[in-house]
Enzyme design. Structure first.
Site, PDB file in Angstrom:
ATOM      1  N   TYR A 123       0.811  -1.214   0.000  1.00 37.84           N
ATOM      2  CA  TYR A 123       0.000   0.000   0.000  1.00 37.84           C
ATOM      3  C   TYR A 123       0.846   1.267   0.000  1.00 37.84           C
ATOM      4  CZ  TYR A 123      -3.812  -3.190   1.316  1.00 37.84           C
ATOM      5  OH  TYR A 123      -4.723  -4.206   1.359  1.00 37.84           O
ATOM      6  N   LYS A 172       5.212 -13.919   5.291  1.00 40.65           N
ATOM      7  CA  LYS A 172       5.332 -14.916   4.223  1.00 40.65           C
ATOM      8  C   LYS A 172       6.814 -14.973   3.822  1.00 40.65           C
ATOM      9  CE  LYS A 172       3.368 -17.731   1.238  1.00 40.65           C
ATOM     10  NZ  LYS A 172       2.609 -18.940   1.599  1.00 40.65           N
ATOM     11  N   ASP A 205      -0.716 -17.855   5.525  1.00 42.26           N
ATOM     12  CA  ASP A 205      -1.767 -18.803   5.129  1.00 42.26           C
ATOM     13  C   ASP A 205      -2.105 -19.758   6.276  1.00 42.26           C
ATOM     14  OD1 ASP A 205       0.873 -19.259   4.447  1.00 42.26           O
ATOM     15  OD2 ASP A 205       0.446 -20.707   2.880  1.00 42.26           O
ATOM     16  N   ASP A 229      -4.620  -5.960   6.877  1.00 43.72           N
ATOM     17  CA  ASP A 229      -5.898  -5.493   6.342  1.00 43.72           C
ATOM     18  C   ASP A 229      -6.879  -6.665   6.266  1.00 43.72           C
ATOM     19  OD1 ASP A 229      -7.847  -4.024   5.106  1.00 43.72           O
ATOM     20  OD2 ASP A 229      -6.779  -3.740   3.216  1.00 43.72           O
TER      21      ASP A 229
END
Ligand code: NAD
Length: 334
Positions: A123, A172, A205, A229
């Site tokens: 972002y 991640k 995940d 988010d």
């Protein structure tokens, strides 16, 4: 006594703000309110969705409580929420998710907080088309050590201040070895300074799955902008949705803005039936933030008791009470 910039907001904003001010005062909160305009109401009044007087008020007080603001989709003015975030460098978005008796949800045992980095990552706004025919586009995720350090440090400080036991860093880094690796490595370094708080990390995940199978395993989660988010809406879903979700946004120089997560609810605005829970719980976070913990605890107790009784719940939660009846019940139960 602390002075708070109060932005009532659009739609149901004035109704839930008035209810919240009443409840905070009844709970013994020592706050004075400096009202300031923003959003569609400010456009109508001042021709500007974020008047300079509002920015000056927040600068002066370093503390704001904000109702929802209407943001036009597509054209029109820029989101005031985004402008405020940038203006005050509000780098940490804090979203508690706690099961509330009486609020319908699938789980009974959720009590966690997400601390989301709010200024970097995908972002950061670094995006472009790769070719003139616009058949491919690229968005760049920026992660800095500075940005990682300040938000992770805030998560640990929050954990300590609120008696929480563990911080889980979500990432991640198995795939995004540099950007997410930097966030993870920074977290491991900072964790060493907080031996009283347990620390672990989890791939995003796996976190998504664990949040729905075993939400009770989480305490404080700290993560980057995009994952935060998504996961913070997921965790709001675990406790009955955005309608009861409070939030704070923490910035440099101790700036702090507290807000309900839901929108302006134009479909019910002006009817006196809006549920002020999310803004009241945000105000309770504000009271904690200014070391008025007793008043914050009283306010939460009143809100939880009013929600726990079918007679005093508002329509969105299947009850019959209007905003005033709900607020009366909160105040009776403080
Ligand atoms: P919304 O949250 O306003 O409404 C979704 C549904 O939830 C509606 O049926 C509404 O009646 C209900 N609802 C929401 N809050 C409620 C409350 N406190 N009590 C009872 N019912 C409630 O979402 P939307 O319709 O997508 O957005 C409307 C406007 O709000 C848009 O202009 C949008 O940009 C803005 N918005 C602002 C913020 C913010 O300022 N933080 C956040 C989200 C949306």
């Amino acid at each position: 006594m602390r002075t708070v910039t109060l932005i009532e907001g659009d739609g149901i904003g004035p109704e839930i703000s008035a209810a919240t001010v009443r409840a905070v005062e009844a709970a013994g909160g020592k706050l004075t309110w400096e009202r300031a305009d923003a959003g569609a109401g400010a456009v109508a009044k001042h021709g500007d969705p974020l008047p300079q007087a509002t920015i000056d008020s927040i600068k002066r007080n370093a503390l704001a409580l904000k109702g929802p603001l209407a943001t036009p989709s597509g054209g029109g003015y820029r989101s005031v929420n985004v402008t405020l975030r940038q203006q005050f460098d509000l780098y940490a978005n804090v979203r508690p998710a706690k099961t509330i008796a009486g609020v319908p949800s699938r789980y009974t045992n959720v009590d966690l907080v997400i601390v989301r980095e709010n200024t970097e990552d995908l972002y950061a706004g670094v995006e472009h088309y790769v070719d003139p025919r616009r058949t491919a586009a690229e968005s760049i995720a920026i992660i800095t050590r500075f940005g990682s350090e300040r938000v992770i440090t805030y998560a640990f400080e929050y954990a300590r201040a609120h008696g929480r036991k563990k911080v889980t860093l979500v990432h991640k880094a198995n795939i995004l070895k540099m950007s997410n690796g930097l966030f993870l490595d920074t977290g491991k370094e900072i964790a060493k300074k907080y031996p009283d708080i347990a620390f672990d990390d989890m791939i995003v995940d796996a976190t998504a799955m664990k949040l729905v199978t075993q939400p009770e395993r989480f305490d404080v989660i700290v993560t980057m902008n995009l994952f935060g988010d998504i996961l913070s809406d997921l965790t709001a879903g675990l406790i009955g949705g955005l309608g009861v979700a409070p939030a704070s946004n923490i910035g440099n120089d101790n700036y702090a803005m507290f807000e309900a997560v839901h929108g302006t609810a134009p479909d019910i605005a002006g009817k006196g039936i809006a549920n002020p829970t999310a803004l009241m719980l945000s105000a309770a976070m504000l009271l904690d933030h200014v070391d008025q913990r007793d008043a914050g605890d009283r306010l939460r107790k009143g809100v939880y008791a009013a929600l726990g009784n079918a007679e005093t719940r508002t329509g969105d939660l299947g009850g019959k009470a209007n905003t005033q009846a709900f607020t009366d019940a909160v105040i009776r139960n403080l």
